[in-house]
Design a protein around this motif. Sequence first.
Motif, short mmCIF file in Angstrom:
data_model
loop_
_atom_site.label_atom_id
_atom_site.label_comp_id
_atom_site.label_asym_id
_atom_site.label_seq_id
_atom_site.Cartn_x
_atom_site.Cartn_y
_atom_site.Cartn_z
N VAL A 391 -30.66 18.61 32.74
CA VAL A 391 -30.46 19.09 34.11
C VAL A 391 -31.59 20.06 34.44
O VAL A 391 -31.88 20.98 33.67
N ARG A 392 -32.24 19.83 35.59
CA ARG A 392 -33.33 20.70 36.05
C ARG A 392 -32.96 21.32 37.39
O ARG A 392 -32.16 20.77 38.14
N ASN A 393 -33.60 22.46 37.69
CA ASN A 393 -33.37 23.07 39.00
C ASN A 393 -34.28 22.44 40.04
O ASN A 393 -35.03 21.50 39.74
N GLU A 394 -34.23 22.96 41.28
CA GLU A 394 -35.01 22.36 42.37
C GLU A 394 -36.50 22.44 42.12
O GLU A 394 -37.27 21.66 42.68
N ARG A 395 -36.95 23.39 41.31
CA ARG A 395 -38.38 23.52 41.00
C ARG A 395 -38.79 22.67 39.80
O ARG A 395 -39.94 22.73 39.37
N GLY A 396 -37.85 21.90 39.27
CA GLY A 396 -38.15 21.04 38.14
C GLY A 396 -38.07 21.74 36.80
O GLY A 396 -38.40 21.14 35.77
N GLU A 397 -37.57 22.98 36.76
CA GLU A 397 -37.47 23.70 35.50
C GLU A 397 -36.18 23.31 34.78
O GLU A 397 -35.12 23.20 35.39
N PRO A 398 -36.25 23.09 33.44
CA PRO A 398 -35.05 22.67 32.69
C PRO A 398 -34.01 23.79 32.63
O PRO A 398 -34.36 24.97 32.45
N LEU A 399 -32.73 23.39 32.80
CA LEU A 399 -31.63 24.37 32.74
C LEU A 399 -30.80 24.19 31.48
O LEU A 399 -30.65 25.12 30.69
N HIS A 400 -30.25 22.99 31.29
CA HIS A 400 -29.41 22.73 30.12
C HIS A 400 -29.25 21.23 29.94
O HIS A 400 -29.63 20.44 30.82
N PHE A 401 -28.67 20.83 28.82
CA PHE A 401 -28.42 19.42 28.52
C PHE A 401 -26.95 19.09 28.80
O PHE A 401 -26.07 19.95 28.65
N VAL A 402 -26.72 17.83 29.19
CA VAL A 402 -25.36 17.29 29.28
C VAL A 402 -25.26 16.18 28.25
O VAL A 402 -26.06 15.23 28.27
N SER A 403 -24.30 16.31 27.33
CA SER A 403 -24.16 15.33 26.24
C SER A 403 -22.81 14.65 26.33
O SER A 403 -21.78 15.30 26.60
N GLN A 404 -22.83 13.32 26.14
CA GLN A 404 -21.60 12.53 26.01
C GLN A 404 -21.57 11.98 24.59
O GLN A 404 -22.56 11.39 24.13
N ILE A 405 -20.45 12.15 23.90
CA ILE A 405 -20.34 11.79 22.48
C ILE A 405 -19.12 10.90 22.30
O ILE A 405 -17.99 11.32 22.59
N GLN A 406 -19.39 9.66 21.86
CA GLN A 406 -18.30 8.70 21.62
C GLN A 406 -18.20 8.42 20.12
O GLN A 406 -19.20 8.09 19.48
N ASP A 407 -16.99 8.53 19.59
CA ASP A 407 -16.77 8.26 18.17
C ASP A 407 -16.81 6.75 17.96
O ASP A 407 -15.97 6.00 18.46
N VAL A 408 -17.84 6.27 17.22
CA VAL A 408 -18.00 4.83 16.97
C VAL A 408 -17.96 4.54 15.47
O VAL A 408 -18.53 3.55 15.01
#
Length: 733
Positions: A391-408
Motif C-alpha cells: 500500500v502506497r500513499n498519494e505520493r507513491g511512498e510505501p506505507l505497509h503490506f497487506v498479506s493474505q495467508i491460506q493454509d494449504v
Amino acid sequence: MADQGNSGNALLERRLQELAEERRRLAMIIEGTAAGTWEWNVQSGQMRVNERWAEIVGYRLDELEPICQKTFIALVHPDDLALSDAALQDHFDGRTDHYVCLLRMRHRNGEWIWIHDRGRVFEWDGQGRPLWMAGAHADVTELQRARQDAAEMRQRLQAVVDASDEVAVIATDTDGTITLFNTGAQRLLGYTAAEVVGGRRLDAFHDPVELQAWLRPLATVDGQVPGVFEALSARADGQTYSRQWTLLRKDGQRRQVRLSISRMDGADGERIGYVGMAIDITEILQARAEARLAADKFAGAFTSAALGMALVSLEGRWLDVNDALCRILGYPREELLQVDFQRLTHPADLQTDLALVQDLLAGRRTHYHLEKRYVGREGNTIWARLSVSLVRNERGEPLHFVSQIQDVSAQRSSEQRLFESEQRSRITLDAVADLVLSVALDGRIEYANAAAVRMLAGDGALSLAGHLVQDVLSLTTEYAPQSQLDVSVLLDPESNAVDLHADLLLRMGAATVPVDLTRAWLRDDEGQVRGAVWVLRDDTQQRAREREARHLAEMDPLTELGNRRGFEVHLQQAITRVERTGQAASLMYIDLDRFKPVNDTFGHLAGDAVLWAVASVLRHGVRDSDVVARLGGDEFAVILSGCSPRRAARIGGELLHTLSSLSIPWDQHQLRIGASIGIAPLAAGMSVDQAVAAADAQCYRAKAMGRNNVQVQGETSELPGGSPADGSDLGDG
C-alpha cells in the motif's frame, strides 16, 4: 470667316493640350501604381502592353514581341486558364462590369507568381461583339503568400486546440459570447461547436443553483447581484482564476470540472476576450469516494475473512492480524503482534520471501504470490499460499503490506504426489496456442499438438508421433536462409544453439516464417534428461516491432526529425550516391542565433516550443526527398540531394527569411530567433566527419560575420535574413 477659323483652331489646340496633359497624368498614375497595362483586340488576338507588364514576369518588352494572345496563354498556369476564360465570358455576357481574375504566371526565373488581372471592354463591333479590351495586372505574390501563411497558421493553431481533446477549451469575446469550442469541450458537454459558437455564453452550462450560491456573497450593499460572466471575468482580469464547478451536459448529466479562466489581450494590449480550460474531475472524485467506501468494506472483510489476513509494517512487524491467521499459526492475537514474520518463516524460504519484498519496495512488482512454510507455535511446519501487496500513499511512498495467508498443507501433500505425473501435461498445455513438439533425445517425435501437425504435416494428418523431427521440421536463419540448420544440436543439453539463433526461420515450401523457439527439458525419475519440449512461436510481429524500435532510435523525440545517428547514416548514403552517379549534393548546417537567452529567460519548455517550430519550418521548407535532422541542442542539418551549393544557398536564404519572421507565442510573449547557415558541397571520397566539419566551418563563418546570414564554401558573399542579428528581440507581450 477667318476669325472663326482661327478661333476654332485655338479651341482644338487647347483640347489637344488638355488631352495630352490628361494622358500624361494617367501615365504618371499608372507608373506610380507599378501596374502592368494591356490592350487586347479580342477578335484578332493582337495585344499592346507596357514595359512594366513585361517586367512583372521578368522580361524586357522587346524580348516578348511580337505580343499577342498566345503570349499571355503561354505564361499563364494551365490550371488558371479556365478561370480566366470563365471570368472573360461573364464580362462579355454582361454578368460583370469588369473582367477580374487572380491567376499564376510563370516568371522568367521559373517561379510561379500571383497576378491580379483586371480590365473591361471599351469598344464593340457592329454586331455587338467585344472588339477592344484594356486593363492592368499587378504582382500580388507576397500578398497571396501572406494569406496562405496566415491560413496555414490558423489551421495549425486550430489543430493544436482540437488535438487537446482531453481538455475542454472555450474562448469568449468581451461580452461572454462563445467564439471557440474545441473537441474536448464537445466531449465534455455533449454539444457541437456549431450549436454554441456565437449563440451561447459560458455561464449557460453552469448549475444555476451553484452559481447563485457563489454570486450571493458578491452582492453590493444595495443588494445588486453581479452577472455571472461579469463576476468571472473580474476575477480573471488580474490573473488566472481557477475553481471547481458543476457543469451540465446536453443530455442532463452533471460533471465536476476544474475550470481555469484567463484574460486574452490583443497585440495592442487591449482585452479581446477570455479563454477557459476545463478538466473533467468527475471520475477522480468518484474514485476518492469509492476508495473511502472500499476502506470501510476492507475493515469489515479483514475481521470476518476465512483466510488469514495481516497488515505488516515495512520492517516486517505484524501491525494487525485477524482471527483466522491466529488459528492457522496457533498464536493468541496479543502474542502474535509481538513478533515479526521473519521469525515465523521457515529458514529455507526466508531469503526468497525477503527478495520478493524488496521487489515490491523497489517498484519492480505490484504484488507477489508465494507458497512458503511457516513455523507454528508448537514448532510444526505449516504450508501456506501467501499473497502480498504494498500500500502506497498519494505520493507513491510505501506505507505497509497487506498479506493474505491460506493454509494449504493438505493440498500441498496431495499436489506433491501428482507433480511428477502432471509435469509433461503442464508443460505441453502451457503452449497449446503455438507449435508444440515433445522430442526424444534420438530425434523421434513423441507428441505434437494439433497446430504442429497441421503446419508440418498438412491438413488431414492425424499425428507426427514416431517421425524423425529432422524429416518434418526445416529450420534456417535470416543470415543464411539457404542453409538448413541441423536440428540435432537443439537436442544436446550442452548446446546453446537456441540462444545463438534468435533469427530462426521455419521453411514452409518456398516460403519462410520467422519463429522463436523455446526449449524445455524433460527428465526421468532419476532427474536425467530424456527429451525436450519445443515451442515454436510465430515471431513476425515481434521482429517487425524490433525493426520499428531501431527506426525510432534514429528519431529525435522532441522534433520528430532524424537524430544524429540517423543523420550520419543518410549522409554516408548521400556521399556514396555522389561517388556512384556524380550528381551534385550539398550539406546545410544550421545553428540558431541567440537561442540560449530563450531558455534562460523563459525556460526550457519555451526552448522546446522554439525547436519544434524551427523543425516545422525546416521540414516544410525543403523537398520531401531532402533529409532534415536535429544534431543536438539548437543545431540542425539538411542533406540536399541533387542540389548544387548555389541552389542550396537560395534555399538557405528562403529558410533564413522564414525563420527570421517566425514568431512563437509563449506566456503572453512572442519568441523570435535567428539562424546562421553554412553550406558545403558533398564530394566523392569525403568522410561523414569531413562533410560535417566543412558545413560547420561555413556556419561558424556566418556567425563571425554578424549572424543571421548564409555562407557557402567557396563563396564570399552573404545572404542576409530578415530579423535582427543580435537576437535582442526575444519576445514581446
